[in-house]
Design a protein around this motif. Structure first.
Motif, PDB file in Angstrom:
ATOM      1  N   LEU A   1      18.660   5.118  13.647  1.00 32.53           N
ATOM      2  CA  LEU A   1      17.466   5.653  14.310  1.00 32.53           C
ATOM      3  C   LEU A   1      16.192   5.120  13.660  1.00 32.53           C
ATOM      4  N   LEU A   2      16.187   5.056  12.345  1.00 37.27           N
ATOM      5  CA  LEU A   2      14.995   4.585  11.631  1.00 37.27           C
ATOM      6  C   LEU A   2      14.719   3.112  11.888  1.00 37.27           C
ATOM      7  N   LYS A   3      15.756   2.353  12.237  1.00 37.57           N
ATOM      8  CA  LYS A   3      15.547   0.934  12.565  1.00 37.57           C
ATOM      9  C   LYS A   3      14.651   0.792  13.785  1.00 37.57           C
ATOM     10  N   LEU A   4      14.730   1.751  14.697  1.00 42.81           N
ATOM     11  CA  LEU A   4      13.856   1.743  15.867  1.00 42.81           C
ATOM     12  C   LEU A   4      12.412   2.020  15.468  1.00 42.81           C
ATOM     13  N   MET A   5      12.246   2.927  14.524  1.00 43.55           N
ATOM     14  CA  MET A   5      10.913   3.229  14.000  1.00 43.55           C
ATOM     15  C   MET A   5      10.373   2.045  13.199  1.00 43.55           C
ATOM     16  N   GLU A   6      11.238   1.393  12.431  1.00 42.25           N
ATOM     17  CA  GLU A   6      10.874   0.204  11.665  1.00 42.25           C
ATOM     18  C   GLU A   6      10.324  -0.886  12.591  1.00 42.25           C
ATOM     19  N   LYS A   7      11.015  -1.112  13.694  1.00 44.37           N
ATOM     20  CA  LYS A   7      10.595  -2.131  14.668  1.00 44.37           C
ATOM     21  C   LYS A   7       9.249  -1.767  15.279  1.00 44.37           C
ATOM     22  N   GLU A   8       9.040  -0.486  15.532  1.00 40.00           N
ATOM     23  CA  GLU A   8       7.794  -0.024  16.141  1.00 40.00           C
ATOM     24  C   GLU A   8       6.590  -0.251  15.219  1.00 40.00           C
ATOM     25  N   LEU A   9       6.819  -0.328  13.913  1.00 40.50           N
ATOM     26  CA  LEU A   9       5.731  -0.469  12.949  1.00 40.50           C
ATOM     27  C   LEU A   9       5.315  -1.920  12.698  1.00 40.50           C
ATOM     28  N   VAL A  10       6.089  -2.877  13.163  1.00 38.74           N
ATOM     29  CA  VAL A  10       5.772  -4.285  12.912  1.00 38.74           C
ATOM     30  C   VAL A  10       4.392  -4.621  13.488  1.00 38.74           C
ATOM     31  N   GLY A  11       3.543  -5.147  12.637  1.00 39.86           N
ATOM     32  CA  GLY A  11       2.206  -5.542  13.066  1.00 39.86           C
ATOM     33  C   GLY A  11       1.210  -4.407  13.169  1.00 39.86           C
ATOM     34  N   LYS A  12       1.600  -3.213  12.725  1.00 45.92           N
ATOM     35  CA  LYS A  12       0.716  -2.048  12.799  1.00 45.92           C
ATOM     36  C   LYS A  12       0.523  -1.438  11.416  1.00 45.92           C
ATOM     37  N   ASP A  13      -0.650  -0.878  11.181  1.00 48.42           N
ATOM     38  CA  ASP A  13      -0.874  -0.114   9.953  1.00 48.42           C
ATOM     39  C   ASP A  13      -0.297   1.290  10.083  1.00 48.42           C
ATOM     40  N   PHE A  14      -0.343   1.826  11.306  1.00 49.68           N
ATOM     41  CA  PHE A  14       0.151   3.173  11.571  1.00 49.68           C
ATOM     42  C   PHE A  14       0.949   3.161  12.871  1.00 49.68           C
ATOM     43  N   LEU A  15       1.763   4.175  13.048  1.00 48.48           N
ATOM     44  CA  LEU A  15       2.517   4.286  14.292  1.00 48.48           C
ATOM     45  C   LEU A  15       1.585   4.450  15.489  1.00 48.48           C
ATOM     46  N   GLY A  16       0.404   5.003  15.230  1.00 47.02           N
ATOM     47  CA  GLY A  16      -0.587   5.159  16.286  1.00 47.02           C
ATOM     48  C   GLY A  16      -1.455   3.939  16.485  1.00 47.02           C
ATOM     49  N   GLY A  17      -1.220   2.882  15.696  1.00 48.50           N
ATOM     50  CA  GLY A  17      -2.015   1.667  15.814  1.00 48.50           C
ATOM     51  C   GLY A  17      -2.811   1.384  14.564  1.00 48.50           C
ATOM     52  N   GLU A  18      -4.138   1.360  14.685  1.00 48.33           N
ATOM     53  CA  GLU A  18      -4.995   0.994  13.560  1.00 48.33           C
ATOM     54  C   GLU A  18      -5.377   2.182  12.692  1.00 48.33           C
ATOM     55  N   SER A  19      -5.197   3.383  13.208  1.00 51.62           N
ATOM     56  CA  SER A  19      -5.594   4.572  12.440  1.00 51.62           C
ATOM     57  C   SER A  19      -4.563   5.679  12.608  1.00 51.62           C
ATOM     58  N   LEU A  20      -4.653   6.672  11.744  1.00 54.02           N
ATOM     59  CA  LEU A  20      -3.743   7.810  11.767  1.00 54.02           C
ATOM     60  C   LEU A  20      -3.796   8.515  13.114  1.00 54.02           C
TER      61      LEU A  20
ATOM     62  N   ILE B   1       8.522   0.651   7.019  1.00 53.76           N
ATOM     63  CA  ILE B   1       8.364   2.096   6.807  1.00 53.76           C
ATOM     64  C   ILE B   1       7.745   2.358   5.440  1.00 53.76           C
ATOM     65  N   HIS B   2       8.181   1.627   4.427  1.00 54.25           N
ATOM     66  CA  HIS B   2       7.612   1.812   3.088  1.00 54.25           C
ATOM     67  C   HIS B   2       6.144   1.384   3.058  1.00 54.25           C
ATOM     68  N   ARG B   3       5.803   0.321   3.781  1.00 50.93           N
ATOM     69  CA  ARG B   3       4.397  -0.095   3.865  1.00 50.93           C
ATOM     70  C   ARG B   3       3.573   0.980   4.563  1.00 50.93           C
ATOM     71  N   TRP B   4       4.137   1.560   5.612  1.00 53.76           N
ATOM     72  CA  TRP B   4       3.468   2.637   6.346  1.00 53.76           C
ATOM     73  C   TRP B   4       3.231   3.860   5.452  1.00 53.76           C
ATOM     74  N   VAL B   5       4.223   4.217   4.625  1.00 53.76           N
ATOM     75  CA  VAL B   5       4.061   5.359   3.717  1.00 53.76           C
ATOM     76  C   VAL B   5       2.901   5.103   2.755  1.00 53.76           C
ATOM     77  N   LYS B   6       2.793   3.870   2.246  1.00 56.39           N
ATOM     78  CA  LYS B   6       1.671   3.529   1.362  1.00 56.39           C
ATOM     79  C   LYS B   6       0.341   3.673   2.103  1.00 56.39           C
ATOM     80  N   ASN B   7       0.321   3.269   3.365  1.00 56.79           N
ATOM     81  CA  ASN B   7      -0.905   3.426   4.161  1.00 56.79           C
ATOM     82  C   ASN B   7      -1.255   4.901   4.348  1.00 56.79           C
ATOM     83  N   LEU B   8      -0.241   5.732   4.579  1.00 53.49           N
ATOM     84  CA  LEU B   8      -0.473   7.173   4.708  1.00 53.49           C
ATOM     85  C   LEU B   8      -1.118   7.725   3.441  1.00 53.49           C
ATOM     86  N   LEU B   9      -0.630   7.287   2.294  1.00 50.37           N
ATOM     87  CA  LEU B   9      -1.122   7.813   1.016  1.00 50.37           C
ATOM     88  C   LEU B   9      -2.539   7.344   0.690  1.00 50.37           C
TER      89      LEU B   9
END
Length: 225
Positions: free
Chosen positions: A133-152, A186-194
């Motif tokens: 399931l997380l592989k789908l989320m991983e793919k969704e994050l490619v090229g994005k800082d956040f799942l919502g795009g450029e911002s939280l 996903i790990h890059r995204w977590v760093k962006n969240l922090l």
């Protein structure tokens, strides 16, 4: 900002990812609120009265009117306080955000819970199912800082469940469900969240949170004996 005459109260629990996501949204909007810590093992009359259907946290009380279920609460907050929108404005993008939010809650969370509740071969199967399931989320994050795009955004707030619940739980369980070599995005995204002040302010303190997770797991083990 909320008007001074407004009363906003959150019935929640400090370690709950569902409660924390509501805190993130309220803080992002700059809405003053009162937090009422709930004992989920001995539910208060106010909680039972406010959420008679599910009898669960979180519940948002806005001028005395209760709203239950965290995804519903997030949308209510976004509809009520228009500044700093968390859902996209475009109808299609809003629909996609809702889809991914439900994916996190109905699939990732439900499957990941089995990692905590199972042992041996059953746990291994749960780990693999969660990773699929997380592989789908991983793919969704490619090229994005956040799942919502450029911002939280809405999906990021919902998916903090992955960043600050699942990825902390794996430390206690002793199984790397989200290894960095398999999930670099996903790990890059977590760093962006922090790097987001609102997130840093609203997530549970790590050491205290890990202690709670350990105690919770021990409690579950004793109940299963």
């Amino acid at each position: 900002m909320a008007e001074r005459s407004e009363e906003v109260k959150l019935l929640g629990m400090w370690a709950s990812p569902f409660s924390r996501r509501v805190e993130i949204a309220l803080t992002l909007k700059g809405v003053p609120y009162e937090f009422s810590e709930q004992d989920i093992t001995n539910k208060s009359p106010l909680l039972l009265q406010s959420n008679p259907v599910h009898k669960m946290i979180p519940v948002l009380l806005h001028n005395g009117k209760p709203i239950s279920e965290s995804l519903v609460i997030l949308e209510y907050i976004d509809d009520t306080w228009k500044n700093n929108p968390i859902l996209p404005q475009d109808p299609y993008d809003r629909a996609i955000a809702r889809f991914w939010a439900r994916f996190v809650d109905e699939q990732v969370y439900v499957t990941a819970m089995k990692v905590v509740g199972k042992v041996g071969v059953e746990r291994d199967a749960a780990v693999e199912a969660t990773r699929d399931l997380l592989k789908l989320m991983e793919k969704e994050l490619v090229g994005k800082d956040f799942l919502g795009g450029e911002s939280l955004g809405f999906v990021d707030i919902v998916a903090t469940l992955v960043a600050f619940w699942l990825m902390r739980t794996e430390e206690v369980v002793g199984v790397k469900v989200v290894p960095v070599e398999m999930f670099p995005e996903i790990h890059r995204w977590v760093k962006n969240l922090l790097d987001v002040d609102v997130i840093k302010k609203c997530i549970p303190p790590e050491d205290e949170h890990l202690d709670y997770i350990r105690a919770r797991m021990e409690s579950l083990k004793l109940k299963s004996v």
